[in-house]
Design an enzyme around this catalytic site. Sequence first.
Site, PDB file in Angstrom:
ATOM      1  N   GLU A  55       0.891  -1.175   0.000  1.00 47.61           N
ATOM      2  CA  GLU A  55       0.000   0.000   0.000  1.00 47.61           C
ATOM      3  C   GLU A  55       0.918   1.210   0.000  1.00 47.61           C
ATOM      4  O   GLU A  55       1.480   1.567   1.029  1.00 47.61           O
ATOM      5  CB  GLU A  55      -0.893  -0.011   1.252  1.00 47.61           C
ATOM      6  N   CYS A  66      -2.075   9.506   2.651  1.00 56.75           N
ATOM      7  CA  CYS A  66      -1.636   8.904   1.384  1.00 56.75           C
ATOM      8  C   CYS A  66      -2.581   9.257   0.237  1.00 56.75           C
ATOM      9  O   CYS A  66      -2.156   9.411  -0.900  1.00 56.75           O
ATOM     10  CB  CYS A  66      -1.528   7.392   1.531  1.00 56.75           C
TER      11      CYS A  66
HETATM   12  P1  NAD Z   1       8.127   4.781   5.055  1.00 57.57           P
HETATM   13  O1  NAD Z   1       8.088   3.970   3.808  1.00 57.57           O
HETATM   14  O2  NAD Z   1       9.337   5.614   5.302  1.00 57.57           O
HETATM   15  O3  NAD Z   1       7.985   3.858   6.348  1.00 57.57           O
HETATM   16  C1  NAD Z   1       6.964   2.886   6.477  1.00 57.57           C
HETATM   17  C2  NAD Z   1       7.460   1.753   7.366  1.00 57.57           C
HETATM   18  O4  NAD Z   1       8.591   1.162   6.753  1.00 57.57           O
HETATM   19  C3  NAD Z   1       7.871   2.169   8.774  1.00 57.57           C
HETATM   20  O5  NAD Z   1       7.439   1.186   9.692  1.00 57.57           O
HETATM   21  C4  NAD Z   1       9.392   2.194   8.689  1.00 57.57           C
HETATM   22  O6  NAD Z   1      10.039   1.891   9.910  1.00 57.57           O
HETATM   23  C5  NAD Z   1       9.690   1.131   7.659  1.00 57.57           C
HETATM   24  N1  NAD Z   1      10.921   1.413   6.913  1.00 57.57           N
HETATM   25  C6  NAD Z   1      11.439   2.633   6.620  1.00 57.57           C
HETATM   26  N2  NAD Z   1      12.597   2.517   5.937  1.00 57.57           N
HETATM   27  C7  NAD Z   1      12.791   1.196   5.772  1.00 57.57           C
HETATM   28  C8  NAD Z   1      13.811   0.446   5.126  1.00 57.57           C
HETATM   29  N3  NAD Z   1      14.842   1.035   4.541  1.00 57.57           N
HETATM   30  N4  NAD Z   1      13.709  -0.908   5.154  1.00 57.57           N
HETATM   31  C9  NAD Z   1      12.660  -1.523   5.739  1.00 57.57           C
HETATM   32  N5  NAD Z   1      11.669  -0.845   6.378  1.00 57.57           N
HETATM   33  C10 NAD Z   1      11.726   0.489   6.390  1.00 57.57           C
HETATM   34  O7  NAD Z   1       6.795   5.633   5.031  1.00 57.57           O
HETATM   35  P2  NAD Z   1       6.319   6.755   6.024  1.00 57.57           P
HETATM   36  O8  NAD Z   1       7.191   7.960   5.885  1.00 57.57           O
HETATM   37  O9  NAD Z   1       6.143   6.169   7.377  1.00 57.57           O
HETATM   38  O10 NAD Z   1       4.860   7.070   5.426  1.00 57.57           O
HETATM   39  C11 NAD Z   1       4.676   7.918   4.327  1.00 57.57           C
HETATM   40  C12 NAD Z   1       4.460   7.163   3.027  1.00 57.57           C
HETATM   41  O11 NAD Z   1       3.504   6.128   3.201  1.00 57.57           O
HETATM   42  C13 NAD Z   1       3.886   8.058   1.942  1.00 57.57           C
HETATM   43  O12 NAD Z   1       4.489   7.734   0.710  1.00 57.57           O
HETATM   44  C14 NAD Z   1       2.408   7.695   1.921  1.00 57.57           C
HETATM   45  O13 NAD Z   1       1.752   7.976   0.722  1.00 57.57           O
HETATM   46  C15 NAD Z   1       2.486   6.235   2.198  1.00 57.57           C
HETATM   47  N6  NAD Z   1       1.221   5.737   2.745  1.00 57.57           N
HETATM   48  C16 NAD Z   1       0.456   4.891   1.998  1.00 57.57           C
HETATM   49  C17 NAD Z   1      -0.762   4.450   2.486  1.00 57.57           C
HETATM   50  C18 NAD Z   1      -1.656   3.528   1.699  1.00 57.57           C
HETATM   51  O14 NAD Z   1      -2.582   2.963   2.285  1.00 57.57           O
HETATM   52  N7  NAD Z   1      -1.444   3.335   0.409  1.00 57.57           N
HETATM   53  C19 NAD Z   1      -1.188   4.864   3.747  1.00 57.57           C
HETATM   54  C20 NAD Z   1      -0.376   5.719   4.475  1.00 57.57           C
HETATM   55  C21 NAD Z   1       0.836   6.149   3.977  1.00 57.57           C
END
Ligand code: NAD
Length: 483
Positions: free
Chosen positions: A227, A261
């Site tokens: 997602e 998002c």
């Molecule tokens: P992110 O991708 O930085 O982090 C999400 C999760 O991944 C966190 O738990 C984080 O600890 C983990 N993570 C981060 N870096 C990682 C890595 N290198 N390896 C493995 N895991 C890692 O996202 P964010 O900043 O927390 O959220 C914002 C993003 O999420 C935006 O792009 C937003 O659009 C998206 N989002 C999508 C939805 C959806 O339902 N489609 C919902 C909410 C947010």
Amino acid sequence: MSTASLTQQVPISTNTKLDEILNLFDAQFKNKANIRSTTAKERISKLRKLRNLVIEKRSEIAKAIYDDFRKPEVEAEYSEIVPVVVQLNHAIRNLSDWMKPEEVDTPLIFFGSSSKVVFEPKGNTLIITPWNYPFQLSLCAVISAVAAGNTVILKPSEFTPNTSAYLKKILAEVFPENEVAVVQGDYTVSNELLKIKFDHIHFTGSPAVGKIIMRAASEFLTPVTLELGGKSPAIIDETANVKAAAMKLTWGKFLNKGQTCIAPDYVLIHESKHDEFIAKMRERIEQNFGSDPQKSADLGRMVNAKHYGRVKELLEDAVNNGAKVEAGGKVAEGENYISPTVLSNVPLKSKIMQEEIFGPLLPVIKYKTIDEALAYVNAGEKPLALYIFSDKSKNQNDILNRTTAGGTVINDNIVHVTQPYLPFGGVNNSGIGKSMGHYGFKEFSNERAVVKQLHSGSSMQLLYPPYKGYHKKLIDFMLKWLV
Ligand code: NAD
């Protein structure tokens, strides 16, 4: 700058130790068969207990979220708690039906047999979630996973430690750790989890990290639900009710400070409606947040200094490249505050039009013809959401037919996420797979194809070797009448 690199610079919460993670997985692995064999009644009883707890503890949950990034209590309740209760009630009411095998038709060629699809749990699942709706996004995925009969290790975001701790507490009241466990920590903890052979990974976050997850999952050919995010456009045509569009977009864009998002990322508007829309946005922002939104109790903050800095940089870059600030434009470093901002005259080459904004900045771009607007949308990545504001069904259908998106709302925005009968998800760069409701249940299930011969023979016997002249005639007959 990608959100992946931001995350790597700001580890915040305490990381769960590797030994503990491995022990948890081991316990869940051993418990997989038990959980798989649970009945609908047993699963529903746990979901009911969780629903009652979420409702009973709603103020405590809202407080944990407020402590993380000042999300107003009312906003936390309707955007984090209500959607979870909607999903829980929907699963409680429908799970018995979802779990039933689905009988399918049997073509003539298979006469003498019957067929069905059996929904079996995938097994041991991993759910990784982001900070922006830390409660809702974590629990909605957990609900689908447990409804489908899986074990779950949930790793919420390190940027919302209060909510993560609360999730651990509330889930522990319903599920033993060998069924559902919460593991806290940053990307290093994710990396350790990704070395384990799970049966399914459900990830919500940025496309950049989504690629890391998919790469790691490919090592074991583990199926993934991703997602993700991206730029979701709102198109306002020449027939739209501009006042209503401004009212709805002010809500959808600035909810959670634009850190949603499916927030409308930018507006494409017919040139004849541009000035009126800008004026109505100014009015509506003042109506919602007062003349100085910084003083409004109804506006949260950017989650942390890094994200504040990233969005501030997008604003400065746009203005330096000629964008005009039509509303807002104020920033306050110490409190991670950026005012609800509307920008016009934004160059398409500026950074704000190249990456997901994920903050309270709304670029408004004029178009002359709908062809021009759709060509712009279609040249980018496929969006998670696309919003259409138009009073003419013909125009609405034209835009629907000529674009693609994970979800679309006509004459509104963001509301589709709480409609439990609809799938939620993106397309390609904005996501893979679908979540929520029946779609979430199926995502966490293996759809097993079962054919049962009803007697000792088989229609296929007619085709067994040794091959004779009549076999070809039989195939001619089959092609003409039976397939
Ligand atoms: P992110 O991708 O930085 O982090 C999400 C999760 O991944 C966190 O738990 C984080 O600890 C983990 N993570 C981060 N870096 C990682 C890595 N290198 N390896 C493995 N895991 C890692 O996202 P964010 O900043 O927390 O959220 C914002 C993003 O999420 C935006 O792009 C937003 O659009 C998206 N989002 C999508 C939805 C959806 O339902 N489609 C919902 C909410 C947010």
